[in-house]
Design a protein around this motif. Structure first.
Motif, PDB file in Angstrom:
ATOM      1  N   MET A   7       4.702   0.044   4.030  1.00  0.00           N
ATOM      2  CA  MET A   7       5.636  -0.361   4.645  1.00  0.00           C
ATOM      3  C   MET A   7       6.748   0.338   5.261  1.00  0.00           C
ATOM      4  O   MET A   7       6.872   1.537   4.758  1.00  0.00           O
ATOM      5  N   SER A   8       7.694  -0.392   6.054  1.00  0.00           N
ATOM      6  CA  SER A   8       8.591   0.633   6.636  1.00  0.00           C
ATOM      7  C   SER A   8       9.971   0.002   6.567  1.00  0.00           C
ATOM      8  O   SER A   8       9.949  -1.364   6.614  1.00  0.00           O
ATOM      9  N   GLU A   9      11.036   0.596   5.935  1.00  0.00           N
ATOM     10  CA  GLU A   9      12.479   0.136   5.701  1.00  0.00           C
ATOM     11  C   GLU A   9      12.287  -1.098   4.883  1.00  0.00           C
ATOM     12  O   GLU A   9      13.179  -2.119   5.084  1.00  0.00           O
ATOM     13  N   ALA A  10      11.519  -1.208   3.914  1.00  0.00           N
ATOM     14  CA  ALA A  10      11.456  -1.894   2.953  1.00  0.00           C
ATOM     15  C   ALA A  10      12.364  -1.941   1.763  1.00  0.00           C
ATOM     16  O   ALA A  10      12.862  -0.798   1.162  1.00  0.00           O
ATOM     17  N   THR A  11      12.886  -2.970   0.911  1.00  0.00           N
ATOM     18  CA  THR A  11      13.749  -3.116   0.021  1.00  0.00           C
ATOM     19  C   THR A  11      12.887  -2.827  -1.278  1.00  0.00           C
ATOM     20  O   THR A  11      11.905  -3.238  -1.321  1.00  0.00           O
ATOM     21  N   LEU A  12      13.684  -2.663  -2.507  1.00  0.00           N
ATOM     22  CA  LEU A  12      12.723  -2.637  -3.787  1.00  0.00           C
ATOM     23  C   LEU A  12      12.114  -3.849  -4.001  1.00  0.00           C
ATOM     24  O   LEU A  12      11.003  -4.019  -4.562  1.00  0.00           O
ATOM     25  N   HIS A  13      12.889  -5.139  -3.791  1.00  0.00           N
ATOM     26  CA  HIS A  13      11.987  -6.341  -4.131  1.00  0.00           C
ATOM     27  C   HIS A  13      10.885  -6.533  -3.057  1.00  0.00           C
ATOM     28  O   HIS A  13       9.918  -6.924  -3.587  1.00  0.00           O
ATOM     29  N   GLU A  14      11.129  -6.106  -2.059  1.00  0.00           N
ATOM     30  CA  GLU A  14      10.074  -6.499  -1.115  1.00  0.00           C
ATOM     31  C   GLU A  14       8.659  -5.506  -1.360  1.00  0.00           C
ATOM     32  O   GLU A  14       7.438  -6.004  -1.267  1.00  0.00           O
ATOM     33  N   LEU A  15       8.916  -4.393  -1.780  1.00  0.00           N
ATOM     34  CA  LEU A  15       7.796  -3.348  -2.043  1.00  0.00           C
ATOM     35  C   LEU A  15       7.472  -3.884  -3.358  1.00  0.00           C
ATOM     36  O   LEU A  15       6.073  -3.982  -3.473  1.00  0.00           O
ATOM     37  N   ALA A  16       8.104  -4.180  -4.278  1.00  0.00           N
ATOM     38  CA  ALA A  16       7.445  -4.746  -5.732  1.00  0.00           C
ATOM     39  C   ALA A  16       6.464  -6.150  -5.361  1.00  0.00           C
ATOM     40  O   ALA A  16       5.542  -6.186  -5.939  1.00  0.00           O
ATOM     41  N   THR A  17       7.053  -6.963  -4.523  1.00  0.00           N
ATOM     42  CA  THR A  17       6.366  -8.155  -4.317  1.00  0.00           C
ATOM     43  C   THR A  17       5.038  -7.770  -3.633  1.00  0.00           C
ATOM     44  O   THR A  17       4.076  -8.237  -3.681  1.00  0.00           O
ATOM     45  N   ALA A  18       5.162  -7.014  -2.621  1.00  0.00           N
ATOM     46  CA  ALA A  18       3.884  -6.592  -1.889  1.00  0.00           C
ATOM     47  C   ALA A  18       2.905  -5.756  -2.778  1.00  0.00           C
ATOM     48  O   ALA A  18       1.888  -5.849  -2.585  1.00  0.00           O
ATOM     49  N   HIS A  19       3.487  -4.908  -3.633  1.00  0.00           N
ATOM     50  CA  HIS A  19       2.585  -4.001  -4.312  1.00  0.00           C
ATOM     51  C   HIS A  19       1.862  -4.974  -5.548  1.00  0.00           C
ATOM     52  O   HIS A  19       0.732  -4.661  -5.789  1.00  0.00           O
ATOM     53  N   ALA A  20       2.415  -5.894  -5.793  1.00  0.00           N
ATOM     54  CA  ALA A  20       1.706  -6.963  -6.707  1.00  0.00           C
ATOM     55  C   ALA A  20       0.379  -7.750  -6.102  1.00  0.00           C
ATOM     56  O   ALA A  20      -0.385  -8.089  -6.835  1.00  0.00           O
ATOM     57  N   VAL A  21       0.492  -7.484  -4.877  1.00  0.00           N
ATOM     58  CA  VAL A  21      -0.491  -8.077  -3.963  1.00  0.00           C
ATOM     59  C   VAL A  21      -1.592  -7.373  -3.665  1.00  0.00           C
ATOM     60  O   VAL A  21      -3.024  -7.522  -3.875  1.00  0.00           O
ATOM     61  N   HIS A  22      -1.202  -5.883  -3.230  1.00  0.00           N
ATOM     62  CA  HIS A  22      -1.949  -4.777  -2.753  1.00  0.00           C
ATOM     63  C   HIS A  22      -1.384  -3.613  -2.789  1.00  0.00           C
ATOM     64  O   HIS A  22      -0.223  -3.578  -2.485  1.00  0.00           O
ATOM     65  N   PRO A  23      -1.884  -2.499  -3.187  1.00  0.00           N
ATOM     66  CA  PRO A  23      -1.008  -1.202  -3.383  1.00  0.00           C
ATOM     67  C   PRO A  23      -0.425  -0.849  -2.155  1.00  0.00           C
ATOM     68  O   PRO A  23      -1.137  -0.780  -0.936  1.00  0.00           O
ATOM     69  N   VAL A  24       0.755  -0.608  -2.359  1.00  0.00           N
ATOM     70  CA  VAL A  24       1.522   0.203  -1.101  1.00  0.00           C
ATOM     71  C   VAL A  24       1.325   1.682  -1.034  1.00  0.00           C
ATOM     72  O   VAL A  24       1.749   2.372  -2.123  1.00  0.00           O
ATOM     73  N   ALA A  25       0.629   2.098  -0.092  1.00  0.00           N
ATOM     74  CA  ALA A  25       0.033   3.316  -0.066  1.00  0.00           C
ATOM     75  C   ALA A  25       1.369   4.587   0.240  1.00  0.00           C
ATOM     76  O   ALA A  25       1.435   5.565  -0.056  1.00  0.00           O
ATOM     77  N   THR A  26       2.090   3.882   1.275  1.00  0.00           N
ATOM     78  CA  THR A  26       3.249   4.604   1.685  1.00  0.00           C
ATOM     79  C   THR A  26       4.436   3.908   1.958  1.00  0.00           C
ATOM     80  O   THR A  26       4.281   2.752   2.530  1.00  0.00           O
ATOM     81  N   VAL A  27       5.616   4.563   2.216  1.00  0.00           N
ATOM     82  CA  VAL A  27       6.819   3.874   2.615  1.00  0.00           C
ATOM     83  C   VAL A  27       7.312   4.816   3.533  1.00  0.00           C
ATOM     84  O   VAL A  27       7.741   5.909   3.192  1.00  0.00           O
ATOM     85  N   GLN A  28       7.772   4.084   4.884  1.00  0.00           N
ATOM     86  CA  GLN A  28       8.243   5.041   5.826  1.00  0.00           C
ATOM     87  C   GLN A  28       9.714   4.397   6.110  1.00  0.00           C
ATOM     88  O   GLN A  28       9.945   3.373   6.432  1.00  0.00           O
ATOM     89  N   SER A  29      10.635   5.286   5.976  1.00  0.00           N
ATOM     90  CA  SER A  29      11.934   5.102   6.169  1.00  0.00           C
ATOM     91  C   SER A  29      12.612   6.399   6.807  1.00  0.00           C
ATOM     92  O   SER A  29      12.266   7.357   6.592  1.00  0.00           O
ATOM     93  N   GLU A  30      13.950   6.097   7.312  1.00  0.00           N
ATOM     94  CA  GLU A  30      14.829   7.361   7.675  1.00  0.00           C
ATOM     95  C   GLU A  30      15.225   8.182   6.559  1.00  0.00           C
ATOM     96  O   GLU A  30      15.622   7.560   5.642  1.00  0.00           O
ATOM     97  N   LEU A  31      15.018   9.528   6.931  1.00  0.00           N
ATOM     98  CA  LEU A  31      15.536  10.217   5.664  1.00  0.00           C
ATOM     99  C   LEU A  31      15.841  11.800   6.651  1.00  0.00           C
ATOM    100  O   LEU A  31      15.169  12.385   7.106  1.00  0.00           O
ATOM    101  N   SER A  32      17.129  12.290   6.067  1.00  0.00           N
ATOM    102  CA  SER A  32      17.595  13.369   6.862  1.00  0.00           C
ATOM    103  C   SER A  32      18.741  14.012   5.812  1.00  0.00           C
ATOM    104  O   SER A  32      19.277  13.206   5.276  1.00  0.00           O
ATOM    105  N   LEU A  33      19.296  14.981   6.348  1.00  0.00           N
ATOM    106  CA  LEU A  33      20.465  15.499   5.886  1.00  0.00           C
ATOM    107  C   LEU A  33      21.514  14.496   6.130  1.00  0.00           C
ATOM    108  O   LEU A  33      22.636  14.623   5.262  1.00  0.00           O
TER     109      LEU A  33
END
Length: 316
Positions: free
Chosen positions: A153-179
């Protein structure tokens, strides 16, 4: 290049990946040169870069065609990642997470990339009009059908991640991260670690700003997406130069460039984080990959960590 594991997928990738969006989308798209971009991709693979990231909306569609053609003879050497769930509608980029769209998008991506299976297929954005479990269920069906190997998933919230993960494992989360973009470190990265999902950091160079190459908005072409970004307005770009100055001080002490320091900072966050800086220039690719050999000291990190408090302008 040192390897990192993409969470529960078990896929091993080079510590630094390659984001291909800017080769044909958002950053001066009129300056597109597929021949040069293909050379960048080939050189990256030769130097140990194995995570290659694209998406159907980049172009739209042209970036997947470019990446697919460039990797035609290198398919077994890379972990190929693409995304679905965003479409261009009436000139705007909007979410589209209906299961029918996801299935059709996957077929289109497979065709444009010229592959039988996509290693990592990511939901680019959650569609607020569609229950996330429905979108994610369609993604999971693609795994069952053998069209994709793992899903993220990309740019997902904690709730969205938890909901999705209950259906099928979330292998990666892609979001912006830098200094200058660290909000994902508070909750999302810890969630990833708790659930064995790797974190893929896009825009680890602050959309190019943290390299020190941009000092005025006038350097951006008229069609460059960054002209509309809050952090690239005339007043904020001027104020944000103090971040670059601080990064440059560390870089000069270490015999490195600001880009290498910015990437090394992301790499130092943990072996479960893989930055995917994008570039369409060979010289920048070489510079970026040099960050894999740069180890920041505790003193370096202490100097860099407070910089986020000096950022001017919202992320979007």
């Amino acid at each position: 290049m040192q390897q990192r594991i993409l969470g529960s997928s078990g896929l091993a990738v080079g510590a630094i990946g390659l984001g291909c969006m800017g080769m044909s989308f958002a950053y001066s798209p009129a300056d597109r040169d597929d021949e040069v971009s293909a050379r960048v991709i080939h050189t990256a693979v030769d130097k140990g870069v194995t995570l290659i990231d694209t998406a159907d909306v980049y172009g739209p569609f042209t970036n997947e065609e470019l990446v697919g053609a460039a990797l035609r003879d290198h398919r077994d050497e890379v972990v190929l990642a693409s995304k679905c769930g965003l479409v261009v509608r009436d000139g705007d980029i909007v979410p589209s997470g209906h299961p029918d769209h996801i299935r059709a998008a996957a077929e289109g991506s497979l065709r444009r990339l010229g592959v039988e299976v996509i290693d990592l297929y990511q939901l680019h954005r959650v569609d607020p009009a569609i229950p996330v479990e429905e979108s994610w269920g369609a993604m999971a069906e693609l795994v069952t059908e053998g069209k994709v190997r793992f899903i993220g998933m990309s740019e997902a919230t904690l709730h969205e991640l938890a909901t999705a993960h209950a259906v099928h494992p979330v292998a990666t989360v892609q979001s912006e991260l830098s200094l200058w973009s660290r909000d994902q470190l508070d909750k999302v990265v810890p969630w990833c670690r708790e659930h064995d999902a790797a974190f893929i950091a896009y825009s680890p160079l602050g959309r190019g700003f943290l390299t020190g190459a941009l000092t005025t908005v006038d350097q951006l072409e008229a069609d460059d997406w960054r002209r509309g970004n809050p952090r690239f307005q005339a007043e904020t770009i001027a104020r944000n130069q103090r971040l670059v100055a601080a990064i440059d001080t560390v870089a000069r002490d270490r015999g490195a460039t600001p880009a290498q320091v910015a990437l090394a900072w992301v790499l130092a966050l943990g072996d479960d984080i893989v930055p995917i800086p994008g570039t369409k220039r060979l010289s920048y690719l070489e510079e970026n990959l040099g960050a894999a050999d740069l180890r920041l000291t505790d003193a370096d990190l202490k100097a860099l960590d407070p910089l986020v408090d000096q950022v001017s302008g919202d992320r979007y």
